[in-house]
Design a protein around this motif. Structure first.
Motif, PDB file in Angstrom:
ATOM      1  N   ASP A 122       0.826  -1.215   0.000  1.00 44.06           N
ATOM      2  CA  ASP A 122       0.000   0.000   0.000  1.00 44.06           C
ATOM      3  C   ASP A 122       0.859   1.263   0.000  1.00 44.06           C
ATOM      4  OD1 ASP A 122      -2.252  -1.546  -0.024  1.00 44.06           O
ATOM      5  OD2 ASP A 122      -2.724  -1.300   2.103  1.00 44.06           O
ATOM      6  N   GLN A 123       2.110   1.139   0.461  1.00 43.04           N
ATOM      7  CA  GLN A 123       3.022   2.293   0.493  1.00 43.04           C
ATOM      8  C   GLN A 123       3.997   2.258  -0.694  1.00 43.04           C
ATOM      9  OE1 GLN A 123       4.158   3.528   4.800  1.00 43.04           O
ATOM     10  NE2 GLN A 123       3.976   1.294   4.866  1.00 43.04           N
ATOM     11  N   ASN A 124       3.649   1.425  -1.691  1.00 38.39           N
ATOM     12  CA  ASN A 124       4.457   1.314  -2.922  1.00 38.39           C
ATOM     13  C   ASN A 124       5.855   0.752  -2.687  1.00 38.39           C
ATOM     14  OD1 ASN A 124       2.273   2.473  -4.305  1.00 38.39           O
ATOM     15  ND2 ASN A 124       3.052   4.544  -3.937  1.00 38.39           N
ATOM     16  N   GLN A 125       6.046   0.056  -1.589  1.00 33.36           N
ATOM     17  CA  GLN A 125       7.332  -0.603  -1.305  1.00 33.36           C
ATOM     18  C   GLN A 125       7.231  -2.058  -1.797  1.00 33.36           C
ATOM     19  OE1 GLN A 125       8.901   0.148   2.693  1.00 33.36           O
ATOM     20  NE2 GLN A 125       7.480   1.882   2.904  1.00 33.36           N
ATOM     21  N   TYR A 126       7.209  -2.196  -3.130  1.00 28.65           N
ATOM     22  CA  TYR A 126       6.855  -3.475  -3.732  1.00 28.65           C
ATOM     23  C   TYR A 126       7.928  -4.541  -3.512  1.00 28.65           C
ATOM     24  CZ  TYR A 126       3.542  -0.352  -6.020  1.00 28.65           C
ATOM     25  OH  TYR A 126       2.574   0.580  -6.267  1.00 28.65           O
ATOM     26  N   GLN A 127       9.200  -4.147  -3.567  1.00 27.80           N
ATOM     27  CA  GLN A 127      10.263  -5.131  -3.397  1.00 27.80           C
ATOM     28  C   GLN A 127      10.222  -5.733  -1.988  1.00 27.80           C
ATOM     29  OE1 GLN A 127      12.369  -5.525  -6.324  1.00 27.80           O
ATOM     30  NE2 GLN A 127      12.510  -7.498  -5.258  1.00 27.80           N
ATOM     31  N   GLU A 128      10.006  -4.886  -0.992  1.00 28.99           N
ATOM     32  CA  GLU A 128       9.932  -5.369   0.383  1.00 28.99           C
ATOM     33  C   GLU A 128       8.675  -6.223   0.593  1.00 28.99           C
ATOM     34  OE1 GLU A 128      10.449  -2.363  -0.644  1.00 28.99           O
ATOM     35  OE2 GLU A 128      12.213  -1.499   0.333  1.00 28.99           O
ATOM     36  N   ALA A 129       7.586  -5.825  -0.064  1.00 25.66           N
ATOM     37  CA  ALA A 129       6.348  -6.596   0.055  1.00 25.66           C
ATOM     38  C   ALA A 129       6.534  -7.999  -0.529  1.00 25.66           C
ATOM     39  CB  ALA A 129       5.208  -5.879  -0.658  1.00 25.66           C
TER      40      ALA A 129
ATOM     41  N   GLU B  58       3.897  -6.584 -11.277  1.00 29.53           N
ATOM     42  CA  GLU B  58       3.420  -5.702 -12.343  1.00 29.53           C
ATOM     43  C   GLU B  58       3.772  -4.250 -12.061  1.00 29.53           C
ATOM     44  OE1 GLU B  58       1.920  -6.318 -15.280  1.00 29.53           O
ATOM     45  OE2 GLU B  58       2.320  -8.433 -14.895  1.00 29.53           O
ATOM     46  N   ALA B  59       3.649  -3.846 -10.781  1.00 26.85           N
ATOM     47  CA  ALA B  59       3.968  -2.473 -10.408  1.00 26.85           C
ATOM     48  C   ALA B  59       5.452  -2.178 -10.602  1.00 26.85           C
ATOM     49  CB  ALA B  59       3.574  -2.238  -8.954  1.00 26.85           C
ATOM     50  N   LEU B  60       6.319  -3.172 -10.312  1.00 22.45           N
ATOM     51  CA  LEU B  60       7.762  -2.974 -10.497  1.00 22.45           C
ATOM     52  C   LEU B  60       8.131  -2.851 -11.972  1.00 22.45           C
ATOM     53  CD1 LEU B  60       9.124  -5.458  -7.817  1.00 22.45           C
ATOM     54  CD2 LEU B  60       9.425  -2.971  -7.818  1.00 22.45           C
ATOM     55  N   LYS B  61       7.402  -3.566 -12.834  1.00 20.63           N
ATOM     56  CA  LYS B  61       7.655  -3.493 -14.279  1.00 20.63           C
ATOM     57  C   LYS B  61       7.359  -2.101 -14.816  1.00 20.63           C
ATOM     58  CE  LYS B  61       6.732  -8.350 -15.362  1.00 20.63           C
ATOM     59  NZ  LYS B  61       5.800  -9.277 -16.059  1.00 20.63           N
ATOM     60  N   LYS B  62       6.381  -1.428 -14.229  1.00 19.46           N
ATOM     61  CA  LYS B  62       5.965  -0.101 -14.721  1.00 19.46           C
ATOM     62  C   LYS B  62       6.876   1.006 -14.229  1.00 19.46           C
ATOM     63  CE  LYS B  62       1.084  -1.452 -14.956  1.00 19.46           C
ATOM     64  NZ  LYS B  62      -0.266  -1.221 -14.401  1.00 19.46           N
ATOM     65  N   LYS B  63       7.739   0.699 -13.255  1.00 20.19           N
ATOM     66  CA  LYS B  63       8.627   1.751 -12.714  1.00 20.19           C
ATOM     67  C   LYS B  63       9.719   2.123 -13.719  1.00 20.19           C
ATOM     68  CE  LYS B  63       8.221   1.600  -7.719  1.00 20.19           C
ATOM     69  NZ  LYS B  63       8.946   1.511  -6.461  1.00 20.19           N
TER      70      LYS B  63
END
Length: 391
Positions: free
Chosen positions: A353-360, A386-391
């Motif tokens: 939810d805090q956009n910390q996708y790698q840690e999640a 998917e969110a990391l791909k868009k970064k």
């Protein structure tokens, strides 16, 4: 019915040496309901032959009445539950209207504060009116119930007495059933043994409760409530039965009803951690996250390592978007058990939810090692990828 064909009952007429063969089911009949062939030859029940049946039909009748009685009790119980739900809604509304925190006041404008102040100044008058009305309605209902009880002659019922031998036998079956439930966790076997206890003494309260609790452990929550109600019919303040019913209602997601019944348990034992958790989790289910946290904290004051309460508190904090506090509570539970699934899921969602996708992803991967086919975790993990791909 054939199993009762050999039943032997002496005729109620002491002058008749024969056994009962027939039963009369005519509602207006004043003669003995059970009678022998000599009674029949003497003309008893002659005026209503359509209501005369063979003796084995007696048990079909009792089974039918038992079902109708259970149906009636269930309908009456639902009526009382509806009253309780309305009452809980009322007291919830009173609290919402008149209990105003400092934080709430600071977020209002002067017009809103003025309106609230006007209402609270009138609280004394409101309190007096509502207390009188509720007391009057309560007294009337109690009087009506007591009148029904006396008019139906329920206070004089004494069809049979359970003898000492039956009481002892029932207790022996109960103790075996309790051992299977508590120590061996063999719930189905426990129910079989408890049924034997209840067949000897249907009023064995602890056997009724233990059967309800065993059904709950088998995820048969509706059935558990039925048997908890039977125990509560004997003792309305039996703590374990109140808790079993409340927790079963929570598992059925009937959160308002669960709170009603767990509040009754907490009146008896205000520090029972499982009951406190049931209330906290039910409040969370209703979306009342601040209240859920308050009650989770009550559990944690008694048992700082209560996993379920830590999970409920962290989830509530996450729903309130208090991510730092939520993560702190989650870390507390993970220190106790690094493989606690609820905590790993909750931590992963907080970080996501805090956009910390790698840690999640680290949390979700740990969770999937423990429960590899958990679809919710897989979906959240894919969302992070998917969110990391868009970064």
């Amino acid at each position: 019915m054939n199993q009762y064909n050999d039943l032997i009952i002496k005729c109620p007429n002491p002058e008749h040496p024969n056994n009962v063969k027939l039963v009369c089911f005519d509602e207006s009949c004043k003669a003995d309901r059970l009678y022998c062939m000599q009674c029949s030859r003497n003309g008893i029940h002659f005026s209503h032959p359509q209501h005369q049946y063979q003796l084995p039909n007696l048990f079909d009748h009792f089974e039918k009445i038992e079902k109708e009685c259970d149906d009636l009790i269930n309908r009456l119980s639902r009526q009382i539950d509806l009253v309780q739900q309305s009452f809980y809604q009322l007291i919830g509304g009173i609290k919402t209207k008149y209990v105003i925190s400092k934080e709430q006041v600071l977020n209002l404008n002067s017009k809103q504060i003025n309106s609230i102040l006007a209402e609270t100044i009138q609280f004394k008058s409101f309190r007096s009116t509502i207390e009188i009305q509720i007391q009057k309605s309560s007294n009337e209902l109690q009087d009506q119930i007591q009148k029904l009880y006396q008019d139906l002659g329920l206070n004089y019922l004494n069809y049979y007495q359970v003898n000492d031998s039956d009481i002892k036998k029932s207790e022996e079956f109960y103790q075996k059933g309790y051992k299977l439930y508590w120590y061996d966790h063999k719930y189905e076997e426990a129910i079989t043994m408890l049924d034997q206890a209840l067949s000897v003494n249907s009023k064995h309260q602890l056997a009724l409760w233990c059967k309800a609790e065993s059904l709950k452990m088998l995820d048969q929550y509706n059935e558990a409530i039925v048997w908890a109600d039977k125990a509560l019919h004997i003792d309305p303040k039996h703590f374990n039965s109140l808790y079993t019913k409340a927790e079963s209602l929570r598992m059925l997601e009937q959160y308002n009803e669960a709170i009603i019944w767990v509040d009754k348990a907490l009146q008896i034992d205000p520090k029972h951690t499982n009951s406190l958790f049931t209330k906290s989790s039910s409040l969370r289910g209703l979306g009342q996250y601040n209240e859920a946290i308050t009650w989770a904290d009550k559990v944690l004051q008694i048992d700082s390592k209560h996993f379920n309460s830590l999970s409920t508190k962290s989830t509530s904090l996450r729903m309130l978007k208090n991510y730092d506090e939520a993560l702190a509570v989650i870390e507390q539970s993970l220190q106790i058990n690094p493989n606690h699934l609820d905590s790993l899921w909750s931590k992963g969602k907080c970080l996501q939810d805090q956009n910390q996708y790698q840690e999640a992803l680290i949390c979700y991967d740990k969770a999937l090692k423990i429960k590899e086919n958990h679809q919710w975790t897989k979906d959240r993990r894919n969302e992070c990828l998917e969110a990391l791909k868009k970064k």
